[in-house]
Design an enzyme around this catalytic site. Structure first.
Site, PDB file in Angstrom:
ATOM      1  N   HIS A 176       0.839  -1.207   0.000  1.00 36.37           N
ATOM      2  CA  HIS A 176       0.000   0.000   0.000  1.00 36.37           C
ATOM      3  C   HIS A 176       0.876   1.261   0.000  1.00 36.37           C
ATOM      4  O   HIS A 176       0.553   2.252  -0.645  1.00 36.37           O
ATOM      5  CB  HIS A 176      -0.898   0.040   1.247  1.00 36.37           C
ATOM      6  CG  HIS A 176      -1.889  -1.077   1.334  1.00 36.37           C
ATOM      7  ND1 HIS A 176      -1.764  -2.112   2.230  1.00 36.37           N
ATOM      8  CD2 HIS A 176      -3.022  -1.313   0.633  1.00 36.37           C
ATOM      9  CE1 HIS A 176      -2.794  -2.941   2.089  1.00 36.37           C
ATOM     10  NE2 HIS A 176      -3.559  -2.483   1.129  1.00 36.37           N
ATOM     11  N   ARG A 210      -3.713 -10.438   3.906  1.00 34.28           N
ATOM     12  CA  ARG A 210      -4.136 -11.784   4.337  1.00 34.28           C
ATOM     13  C   ARG A 210      -2.949 -12.673   4.708  1.00 34.28           C
ATOM     14  O   ARG A 210      -3.156 -13.748   5.289  1.00 34.28           O
ATOM     15  CB  ARG A 210      -4.966 -12.445   3.248  1.00 34.28           C
ATOM     16  CG  ARG A 210      -6.341 -11.784   3.085  1.00 34.28           C
ATOM     17  CD  ARG A 210      -7.223 -12.509   2.089  1.00 34.28           C
ATOM     18  NE  ARG A 210      -8.603 -12.046   2.155  1.00 34.28           N
ATOM     19  CZ  ARG A 210      -9.169 -11.223   1.257  1.00 34.28           C
ATOM     20  NH1 ARG A 210      -8.480 -10.762   0.239  1.00 34.28           N
ATOM     21  NH2 ARG A 210     -10.436 -10.863   1.394  1.00 34.28           N
TER      22      ARG A 210
END
Ligand code: PAF
Length: 284
Positions: free
Chosen positions: A42, A192
């Protein structure tokens, strides 16, 4: 306009007010849509935006409509305070963190559906997923109206879908794909990954290695169907179960390829324990 501490807004009206102030000062605006639980992948999106735009907005919204009934919506990691601090440290100007009611108020009935590119792979295995993504991303783009919006190549089918949607709907924004950020052993960063046990984490990089092997094999002339079938078997042997798909598709529109006659991507999804991992690599 001088830059201050990072701000956080939770309503569309407040987001629009901030963006309007920047626009009035002649600044360009980049949007980084996220579901939070931020990692270096990100931050690469944020870094690309801050390099290209005067102002960067990141949205944090765990979008319920893109999760299937048996998926991980409830356990999806949420750590807003940490995420906001990280975004501030990385030059982001504003966080848009709406509530579910702000995004989907009582009576909300509209779905954006992109046909074609959403149908194979993730679309076949996660019914409704891309409708949820396309709807929330079109809302975020129209709420913020940025000059550019940044998406990771890790969700490659999502990136192709969003580019198609923006083109088809004439949404006035440039969509930028940002290369995958990987751990040293090749595992693509993902929120995840933190679900993986130590044993599963040790197996996980096999996914990337297997995709690279497929890419090399098809570049060397191996029939695509043979290379992908062998890759699926290799992933099963390593402990992935189920292996949803390993496919080689055209990089621009994800059409299926039988021969390597244009730039392509090897894409895969496979599960380790309860954690579904996706990855992709370019070919040619
Ligand atoms: O890639 C993601 O994190 C999400 O799918 C996105 C683009 C933020 C939409 O919810």
């Amino acid at each position: 306009m001088s830059k201050g501490a990072i701000g956080i807004v939770r309503t569309v009206a407040a987001l629009r007010e901030a963006v309007a102030r920047w626009r009035a000062a002649g600044e360009t605006v980049g949007l980084v849509p996220t579901m939070g639980a931020l990692h270096r992948g990100h931050l690469a999106l944020v870094g690309t935006s801050t390099a290209q735009c005067g102002r960067t907005v990141a949205s944090i919204f765990v979008n319920p409509t893109q999760f299937g009934p048996n998926e991980d919506l409830a356990r999806y990691p949420r750590r807003e305070a940490e995420d906001v601090a990280l975004l501030g440290d990385n030059g982001c100007d504003l966080v848009f963190a709406p509530t579910v009611d702000e995004m989907y108020p009582e009576g909300f009935v509209t779905t954006v559906r992109v046909a074609g590119v959403t149908e194979p792979m993730e679309g076949a295995h996660r019914p409704g997923h891309f409708d949820g993504v396309s709807t929330v991303v079109s809302k975020l783009l129209l709420q913020c109206l940025p000059d550019r919006a940044y998406f990771g190549e890790k969700d490659y089918q999502q990136l192709v879908t969003i580019k198609r949607m923006v083109r088809d709907l004439d949404i006035p924004v440039t969509i930028e794909g940002v290369p995958i950020v990987r751990e040293a052993d090749g595992l693509a960063l993902s929120s995840r990954n933190e679900y993986l046990s130590a044993e599963q984490r040790a197996i996980a990089p096999v996914l990337n290695r297997t995709l690279l092997t497929v890419g090399e094999a098809v570049k060397a002339g191996r029939p695509i169907a043979e290379a992908t079938a062998e890759a699926e078997a290799a992933l099963r042997a390593a402990g992935f179960d189920p292996v949803a798909y390993v496919e080689v598709r055209a990089a621009d529109d994800l059409s299926p390829l039988t021969v390597l006659d244009r730039p392509a991507r090897v894409l895969a999804a496979a599960t380790l324990g309860k954690t579904r991992l996706i990855d992709n690599v370019p070919v040619g």
